[in-house]
Design a protein around this motif. Structure first.
Motif, mmCIF file in Angstrom:
data_model
loop_
_atom_site.group_PDB
_atom_site.id
_atom_site.type_symbol
_atom_site.label_atom_id
_atom_site.label_comp_id
_atom_site.label_asym_id
_atom_site.label_seq_id
_atom_site.Cartn_x
_atom_site.Cartn_y
_atom_site.Cartn_z
ATOM 1 N N VAL A 262 0.852 -1.183 0.000
ATOM 2 C CA VAL A 262 0.000 0.000 0.000
ATOM 3 C C VAL A 262 0.886 1.231 0.000
ATOM 4 N N ALA A 263 0.592 2.163 -0.899
ATOM 5 C CA ALA A 263 1.336 3.418 -0.913
ATOM 6 C C ALA A 263 0.904 4.267 0.277
ATOM 7 N N THR A 264 1.864 4.843 0.994
ATOM 8 C CA THR A 264 1.538 5.656 2.162
ATOM 9 C C THR A 264 0.839 6.933 1.714
ATOM 10 N N HIS A 265 0.018 7.493 2.588
ATOM 11 C CA HIS A 265 -0.711 8.731 2.293
ATOM 12 C C HIS A 265 -0.820 9.560 3.559
ATOM 13 N N ASP A 266 -1.504 10.692 3.446
ATOM 14 C CA ASP A 266 -1.568 11.647 4.550
ATOM 15 C C ASP A 266 -2.566 11.245 5.618
ATOM 16 N N HIS A 267 -3.447 10.293 5.341
ATOM 17 C CA HIS A 267 -4.429 9.875 6.341
ATOM 18 C C HIS A 267 -3.712 9.123 7.461
ATOM 19 N N ASN A 268 -4.377 8.985 8.588
ATOM 20 C CA ASN A 268 -3.756 8.290 9.723
ATOM 21 C C ASN A 268 -4.170 6.835 9.802
ATOM 22 N N TYR A 269 -4.749 6.306 8.717
ATOM 23 C CA TYR A 269 -5.153 4.907 8.729
ATOM 24 C C TYR A 269 -5.258 4.391 7.292
ATOM 25 N N TYR A 270 -5.198 3.067 7.155
ATOM 26 C CA TYR A 270 -5.576 2.393 5.919
ATOM 27 C C TYR A 270 -6.872 1.652 6.181
ATOM 28 N N GLU A 271 -7.754 1.645 5.199
ATOM 29 C CA GLU A 271 -9.042 0.968 5.360
ATOM 30 C C GLU A 271 -9.143 -0.144 4.329
ATOM 31 N N PHE A 272 -9.610 -1.323 4.758
ATOM 32 C CA PHE A 272 -9.746 -2.461 3.868
ATOM 33 C C PHE A 272 -11.172 -3.006 3.950
ATOM 34 N N LEU A 273 -11.617 -3.574 2.835
ATOM 35 C CA LEU A 273 -12.944 -4.181 2.757
ATOM 36 C C LEU A 273 -12.817 -5.485 1.987
ATOM 37 N N ALA A 274 -13.259 -6.592 2.593
ATOM 38 C CA ALA A 274 -13.270 -7.897 1.923
ATOM 39 C C ALA A 274 -14.715 -8.246 1.591
ATOM 40 N N ILE A 275 -14.981 -8.613 0.328
ATOM 41 C CA ILE A 275 -16.342 -8.906 -0.142
ATOM 42 C C ILE A 275 -16.325 -10.270 -0.807
ATOM 43 N N ASP A 276 -17.185 -11.169 -0.331
ATOM 44 C CA ASP A 276 -17.272 -12.482 -0.956
ATOM 45 C C ASP A 276 -17.748 -12.326 -2.399
ATOM 46 N N ILE A 277 -17.131 -13.069 -3.319
ATOM 47 C CA ILE A 277 -17.428 -12.915 -4.744
ATOM 48 C C ILE A 277 -18.877 -13.267 -5.064
ATOM 49 N N MET A 278 -19.402 -14.314 -4.446
ATOM 50 C CA MET A 278 -20.756 -14.781 -4.751
ATOM 51 C C MET A 278 -21.809 -14.141 -3.859
ATOM 52 N N ILE A 288 -6.306 -0.130 9.796
ATOM 53 C CA ILE A 288 -4.983 -0.280 10.368
ATOM 54 C C ILE A 288 -4.306 1.080 10.364
ATOM 55 N N GLY A 289 -3.645 1.422 11.454
ATOM 56 C CA GLY A 289 -2.956 2.700 11.538
ATOM 57 C C GLY A 289 -1.887 2.829 10.475
ATOM 58 N N ALA A 290 -1.751 4.036 9.903
ATOM 59 C CA ALA A 290 -0.804 4.260 8.815
ATOM 60 C C ALA A 290 0.570 4.697 9.293
ATOM 61 N N SER A 291 0.710 4.887 10.587
ATOM 62 C CA SER A 291 2.005 5.327 11.102
ATOM 63 C C SER A 291 3.028 4.203 11.021
ATOM 64 N N CYS A 292 4.253 4.569 10.617
ATOM 65 C CA CYS A 292 5.326 3.573 10.574
ATOM 66 C C CYS A 292 5.982 3.402 11.934
ATOM 67 N N GLU A 293 5.573 4.222 12.899
ATOM 68 C CA GLU A 293 6.146 4.104 14.231
ATOM 69 C C GLU A 293 5.246 3.251 15.103
ATOM 70 N N LEU A 294 5.830 2.320 15.819
ATOM 71 C CA LEU A 294 5.057 1.409 16.645
ATOM 72 C C LEU A 294 4.856 1.998 18.028
ATOM 73 N N GLU A 295 3.586 2.084 18.448
ATOM 74 C CA GLU A 295 3.268 2.594 19.776
ATOM 75 C C GLU A 295 3.024 1.413 20.702
ATOM 76 N N CYS A 296 3.820 1.287 21.728
ATOM 77 C CA CYS A 296 3.762 0.101 22.576
ATOM 78 C C CYS A 296 3.094 0.412 23.896
ATOM 79 N N THR A 297 2.012 -0.289 24.205
ATOM 80 C CA THR A 297 1.248 -0.013 25.423
ATOM 81 C C THR A 297 0.898 -1.288 26.180
ATOM 82 N N LEU A 298 1.782 -2.284 26.160
ATOM 83 C CA LEU A 298 1.504 -3.519 26.895
ATOM 84 C C LEU A 298 1.557 -3.266 28.400
ATOM 85 N N LYS A 299 0.686 -3.944 29.135
ATOM 86 C CA LYS A 299 0.661 -3.836 30.589
ATOM 87 C C LYS A 299 0.864 -5.215 31.197
ATOM 88 N N GLU A 300 1.665 -5.274 32.246
ATOM 89 C CA GLU A 300 1.915 -6.517 32.969
ATOM 90 C C GLU A 300 2.268 -7.648 32.002
#
Length: 926
Positions: A262-278, A288-300
Motif C-alpha cells: 500500500v502506498a503511504t498517504h496523509d491519512h492516519n489509517y488504511y481501510e480495507f474491505l473484503a467482499i465475498d465474490i458470490m 490499520i494505523g498508517a504510522s510507521c512508528e510502533l506505539e507500545c502499550t503492553l501492561k503486565e
C-alpha cells in the motif's frame, strides 16, 4: 514480492473531471431526548449512511461545535445540555470531508417534566438458544406513568404495564454490533425515556469475520500489510479485497494470509474491505494505523520459557490488554508471523522455537484493529541442548518492605544442582530435587523486569535465560470492601442480585462481575449499586460472584450465596386473551384462558378490571369477561386466587369498536427498490380522526407514529411475495386497516444478462497460450462462472473482465469455453477455439491491442471498433490530471503508451475517434 498482471476492461464512466464526486450518503436523522432531570438532558443521535462518506462527521448547532465523531460509533450521545425554555434547539450534521453533505434537525424547546422519569434501568441478555435468538430481562423504577414502550436498537418491540416488571422479552435477534441498545419510554411519550447499551451476544455465524491486518514493514513510501480473514457459513471460494479507493484484487480463501503493498498517504489509517465474490452482502471491514512508528502499550507483560529440550523451546506470552482493544491480536518474532489470537485466549503458547544459545527473540504484539504495536517483549538467547521441561517462574504480591513472592519450577535430568543469577549477579545454588522453590521475600530491584539466568552445574551448554515481571507494591492498596448483596426477583427458578461496595483506592473506571463460569458484564463504579443476573449456580443452588477491577485484576471481592427460586406455590401460566366483537352499544368482552400447572389453588379466582370485579371457577375456563366500553380507555387487569396469595398482571390495551373506527384510506408508494425483496415503502396519508398509529408489516412491528409525522418511510424486508401492511390505532389491535403491498417491481427479472462472449486476443508463451476472454452483460447480476473442457475455472466479477486464463497447450486440440451467469443458471454462452497458432501479432484476426506500460507492468485493452484514423487516446489520473496522450491509427496491431514508473493506482482511459465518438474506461495499474 511478485507483481500480478491483469488484463482489465471496466465499465464506461463519465468524463474524468467528475471522477471522485459522489452524492451525499446521509439520511434518516433522528435525535432522542434522554436523561432529562429537570435542569439538563442528553440527546442520542442516529442516522443512516452509505458508502461514500468519510471516516467521521461533525455536529454543530445553537452556536456550539460539538466536535467530530466516527461513523462506526453511532448512535452517539450529546450532552449534558440545559433544559431551558428559552433555548430553541437546532442541529446541523455534515460529513467531515464533504461539508456539502449535510442533515438538519430541529429539536425545539426541551422542558423536562419532573413527574415522569425512568430510573435504575437494567437490562441483562441471555445466551443464544438453538434458534439463534436470545432473551432480554428488563427492570427499572418508574415515576409518573403506568405503561411503557420498549425499543430495541431504536425500533419499538412492544408496550407493557409497570406491574409486569421485571419483564422477560423472548426471541430477540442479535444485531451483529458490539453493543445492543435498549430504550424505555413512558407510553407514547418520547421525552420521558431512558437508554442503556449492553454488550451484545453473537447468535449467528457470520460469513466473514475478523478482517485481521498486520503491519509487516514500512519504509515511508510503501507499507506491506499482511491480510487474514475469518470465514464461516455460506461463502464462495474467493473474495475481493479493496480499500481507500483501490482494488487489490481477487483472492482465494485457501491462500490466506496474503500480503499487499500500500502506498503511504496523509491519512492516519488504511481501510480495507473484503467482499465475498458470490455473496456481496458478506463483507468484513478492517482498519490499520498508517504510522510507521510502533506505539507500545503492553501492561503486565511477560514471556516465559515453559519447555526447553533438544535445541527447541516453548514459550508462554501473557499481558493485560487495554480496554479499547479489538477482539484479536497478532504475534510476530524476528520477522515471522506466529498467528492471530483472541484476547480471551491469553496466555498463549508458542511452540518449537529455535534455542541454540545464539538467537535473541523480539516478540511484537499488535492489536488487530488499530495495528498500533501494543508492545515488544524481548527474550535473550537460550540454549536448550539439554532437556529442561515444564519451566515456570512467576511473581506474586509484594510486601510492605517491597519484597515479593516468587515461585520457580521445572523438570530436568541433565543436572542435579543449578546456580541462579538475578540481573547478572549470583544469587544462590539450589538442588533440582527441592523444586518447586518458593521465595516469600524475593528482593525487589525496583525494575519492571528482572533478568533470570539458570546454569546447570556440570553442563556448560545447559542453561536458560528469561525475564521475570516484577509486581507493583501498589497491589496492597486495593480499596474494594464492605460488599453488600441482595438477591431479588426470585421467580420461576431465576433470580437477580443487587450488589454494592466501597471503592476508595486506585482503580480504573470499571469492574467486571463473573461467577460459576458465567460472565455478568462490565460496570462503571459510578453506576453502583448494580443489578446482575439472572444468577447461575451449581447443582445445589450455590453461587459466587467475583468482582474484579477491569485494569487491576488483583483488586477483587468475592461473595457467595444460595439460590432458592423454585416456582411459586401458586402461579398463573400461559395467560391468553381474545377480544370479542363489540355489541351495538359499543361494548365489548374478552375471553380469558390460562393454566395453573400443578400448583395449588382454591376453587375460584377473581379478575379486577379497572374498578370492576369478576369471580369465576377455575373449572369454567375459558371465561368471558365484560362488558366494557370501547374507545379511549386503556385496559389492563389482574388475576388473583380467592384464598391463596397468588396474583398476575396482563394488558388488553385500547379496544376500539367497529363503529368508532373511522379509517377511510391509506396512500402508499414504493419509492426505492434496494435489492431482491428489500424496498422502501412511503406512507403518504392515513385518512382517520385518530392522531397516532402502530404500523405492522406481515407479523413484524415497525413502530409507533403520530399522524403529524407523515409522510414516513419504512424499509421492508419482504419474502418475495405480497406483503401485508397493517395500520392500527395506537395501543390497540381492533381498529386497523390493511393493505397488500405488491413488491413485484422490486423482483429482479431473470433474462439472460450475457450479451456477448468472445476471445479478444491471445498471449503466447513458449508452447503455451493464454486466451483473453471478454464477457459483456447487462442487468443486476455481478458474477459469472467460467468452465472449459471439463474444468471449472471459478467465479469472476463482470467488472473484472476481460480475464486471462491458462496456460493452455498450442496444437490441434479444440477448446470450448462456457460462461454461466451466477444468478441464473439458464443464462449460458459459449465459444470455441480450434487449432490455436501463435502469430507474431499475438492477436486474433481483425483484432487490435492497446498496451499500457509502467515500469515493466502492463495493462492490456482491445481497441474498440469505433476507433479509426487520427483517433485520440488520453490517460488521466483520479484527480483528472492528464498523464499522457497520443494520436494513432487502428491500422496498427497494437500501441504502447508509457505511464510514469512507480505510479500504481486508478487511471482513466479516454478514446475519441475522428467523428467525436468517445469511450471511457478506468483501470488499475499495479
Amino acid at each position: 514480492m511478485k507483481h500480478l498482471y491483469f488484463l482489465i476492461l471496466l465499465h464506461i464512466l463519465g468524463p474524468p473531471a467528475t471522477i471522485g464526486a459522489s452524492e451525499c450518503a446521509l439520511d434518516s436523522l433522528t435525535m432522542t431526548v434522554n436523561h432529562c432531570d429537570g435542569e439538563t438532558f442528553y440527546v442520542y443521535v442516529d442516522f443512516d449512511f452509505n458508502d461514500g462518506v468519510g471516516e467521521a462527521f461533525k455536529i454543530v448547532g445553537n452556536g456550539e461545535n460539538y466536535g467530530l465523531f466516527d461513523y462506526d460509533k453511532l448512535p452517539i450521545k450529546l450532552g449534558p445540555l440545559p433544559a431551558d425554555k428559552e433555548i430553541h434547539y437546532e442541529f446541523g450534521l455534515s460529513d467531515a470531508q464533504d461539508s456539502t453533505c449535510q442533515l438538519m434537525y430541529e429539536l425545539g424547546v426541551v422542558h423536562c417534566q419532573d413527574t415522569c422519569a425512568v430510573t435504575y434501568l437494567n437490562v441483562e441478555l441471555s445466551e443464544c438458544n438453538d434458534e439463534g435468538v436470545f432473551d432480554a430481562y428488563i427492570n427499572f423504577d418508574a415515576e409518573g406513568f403506568d405503561h411503557f414502550d420498549v425499543y430495541y436498537n431504536f425500533e419499538a418491540i412492544g408496550f407493557y404495564h409497570i406491574e409486569e416488571l421485571p419483564i422477560k422479552i423472548k426471541g430477540i435477534s442479535a444485531s451483529g454490533k458490539d453493543a445492543e441498545s435498549f430504550k424505555i419510554c413512558a407510553n407514547d411519550r418520547t421525552n420521558c425515556c431512558q437508554i442503556i447499551e449492553v454488550p451484545s451476544v453473537n447468535c449467528h455465524d457470520a460469513c466473514l469475520q475478523d478482517l485481521i491486518l498486520t503491519l509487516v514493514s514500512c519504509d515511508g513510501t510503501v507499507a506491506e500489510i499482511m491480510v487474514n480473514l475469518g470465514y464461516d457459513g455460506e461463502h464462495s471460494e474467493s473474495f475481493l479485497l479493496k480499500g481507500d479507493g483501490v482494488e487489490y484484487g481477487q483472492f482465494a480463501y485457501a491462500d490466506l494470509p496474503i500480503a499487499v503493498e500500500v502506498a503511504t498517504h496523509d491519512h492516519n489509517y488504511y481501510e480495507f474491505l473484503a467482499i465475498d465474490i458470490m455473496h456481496p452482502d458478506c463483507v468484513a471491514h478492517g482498519m490499520i494505523g498508517a504510522s510507521c512508528e510502533l506505539e507500545c502499550t503492553l501492561k503486565e507483560s511477560r514471556v516465559n520459557v515453559i519447555s526447553c529440550s533438544d535445541g527447541l523451546m516453548d514459550v508462554e506470552i501473557d499481558f493485560v490488554p487495554a480496554e479499547d482493544n479489538a477482539m484479536r491480536f497478532s504475534v510476530q518474532s524476528n520477522g515471522f508471523l506466529h498467528g492471530h489470537y483472541g484476547y480471551e485466549d491469553l496466555p498463549i503458547a508458542l511452540l518449537g522455537l529455535a534455542a541454540d544459545g545464539s538467537t535473541d527473540y523480539e516478540f511484537i504484539i499488535s492489536d488487530s484493529a488499530s495495528q498500533s504495536c501494543l508492545g515488544v517483549l524481548e527474550l535473550a538467547a537460550i540454549s536448550c541442548q539439554c532437556a529442561i521441561d515444564s519451566f515456570i517462574i512467576a511473581s506474586g504480591d509484594c510486601h510492605t518492605d517491597s519484597s515479593y513472592v516468587v515461585e520457580l519450577d521445572f523438570k530436568t535430568s541433565a543436572f542435579i544442582t543449578f546456580d541462579l543469577y538475578v540481573n547478572d549477579a549470583y544469587f544462590d545454588n539450589y538442588q533440582v530435587a527441592n523444586l518447586p522453590i518458593r521465595w516469600e521475600d524475593f528482593p525487589s530491584s525496583g525494575k519492571e523486569e528482572d533478568k533470570i539466568k539458570i546454569y546447570g552445574q556440570g553442563s556448560e551448554e545447559c542453561y536458560l535465560k528469561t525475564y521475570l515481571v516484577t509486581p507493583s507494591c501498589k497491589r496492597n492498596s486495593c480499596g474494594l470492601n464492605d460488599l453488600a448483596m441482595e438477591v431479588t426477583d426470585c421467580k420461576d427458578g431465576e433470580a437477580f442480585a443487587w450488589i454494592n461496595f466501597h471503592h476508595d483506592a486506585d482503580q480504573s473506571a470499571y469492574f467486571t462481575v463473573h461467577g460459576n463460569g458465567k460472565e455478568y458484564g462490565k460496570f462503571a463504579y459510578e453506576s453502583l449499586p448494580v443489578k446482575v443476573g439472572p444468577l447461575q449456580g451449581d447443582e445445589a443452588g450455590a453461587f459466587e460472584l467475583v468482582i474484579k477491577d477491569r485494569e487491576f485484576r488483583y483488586c477483587s471481592l468475592v461473595v457467595e450465596g444460595q439460590l432458592d427460586c423454585a416456582p411459586d406455590e401458586c402461579a398463573f401460566y400461559d395467560i391468553e386473551t381474545v377480544i370479542n366483537a363489540c355489541e351495538d352499544s359499543l361494548l365489548f368482552t374478552f375471553t380469558l384462558d390460562f393454566s395453573m400447572g400443578n400448583t395449588p389453588h382454591s376453587e375460584a379466582f377473581i379478575i379486577d378490571v379497572c374498578e370492576e370485579t369478576f369471580i369465576f371457577n377455575y373449572s369454567d375456563l375459558p371465561v368471558e369477561v365484560g362488558p366494557f366500553a370501547g374507545g379511549e380507555t386503556f385496559y389492563h387487569f389482574s388475576i388473583r386466587d380467592t384464598s391463596i396469595t397468588c396474583e398476575a398482571q396482563a394488558v388488553i390495551g385500547r379496544v376500539i369498536c367497529e363503529e368508532q373506527c373511522d379509517f377511510e384510506d391509506v396512500e402508499t408508494e414504493i419509492i426505492e427498490c434496494l435489492q431482491d425483496s428489500l424496498y422502501v415503502l412511503r406512507i403518504h396519508k392515513i385518512a382517520s380522526s385518530f392522531t397516532a398509529f402502530d404500523v405492522y408489516v406481515n407479523e413484524d412491528y415497525y413502530g409507533f407514529f403520530p399522524l403529524e409525522s407523515l409522510p414516513i418511510d419504512l424499509t421492508i424486508f419482504g419474502d418475495g411475495s405480497a406483503d401485508l401492511l397493517t395500520i392500527c390505532v395506537s395501543d390497540n389491535t381492533t381498529c386497523c386497516i390493511a393493505r397488500e403491498i405488491d413488491p413485484e417491481l422490486c423482483q429482479p427479472d431473470l433474462p439472460c444478462e450475457i450479451v456477448s462472449f468472445r476471445a479478444d486476443s491471445i498471449i503466447c508463451s513458449g508452447n503455451s497460450f493464454y486466451p483473453i476472454l471478454s464477457i459483456a452483460h447487462m442487468g443486476p447480476s455481478e458474477a459469472f462462472i467460467l468452465r472449459g473442457n471439463g474444468k471449472n475455472y471459478g467465479t469472476f466479477l463482470y467488472e473484472n473482465n476481460p480475464i486471462k486464463i491458462g496456460p493452455l497447450p498450442i496444437g490441434d486440440k479444440e477448446y470450448e469455453f462456457e460462461v454461466r451467469d451466477a444468478n441464473n443458471e439458464e443464462c449460458v454462452s459459449s465459444i470455441e477455439l480450434v487449432q490455436v497458432v501463435c502469430e507474431s501479432s499475438l492477436l486474433l484476426p481483425d483484432q487490435h491491442l492497446l498496451v499500457l506500460e509502467s515500469g515493466g507492468r502492463k495493462a492490456l485493452f482491445r481497441i474498440p471498433d469505433m476507433v479509426a484514423e487520427l483517433s485520440l487516446l488520453e490517460i488521466f489520473d483520479v484527480q483528472g490530471r492528464l498523464i499522457n496522450q497520443r494520436r494513432f491509427s487502428s491500422d496498427s496491431d497494437y500501441i504502447v503508451m508509457e505511464i510514469p514508473p512507480l505510479m500504481g493506482g486508478m487511471y482513466v482511459l479516454r478514446l475519441q475517434n475522428i467523428s467525436g465518438m468517445m469511450e471511457v474506461r478506468r483501470f488499475i495499474m499495479y
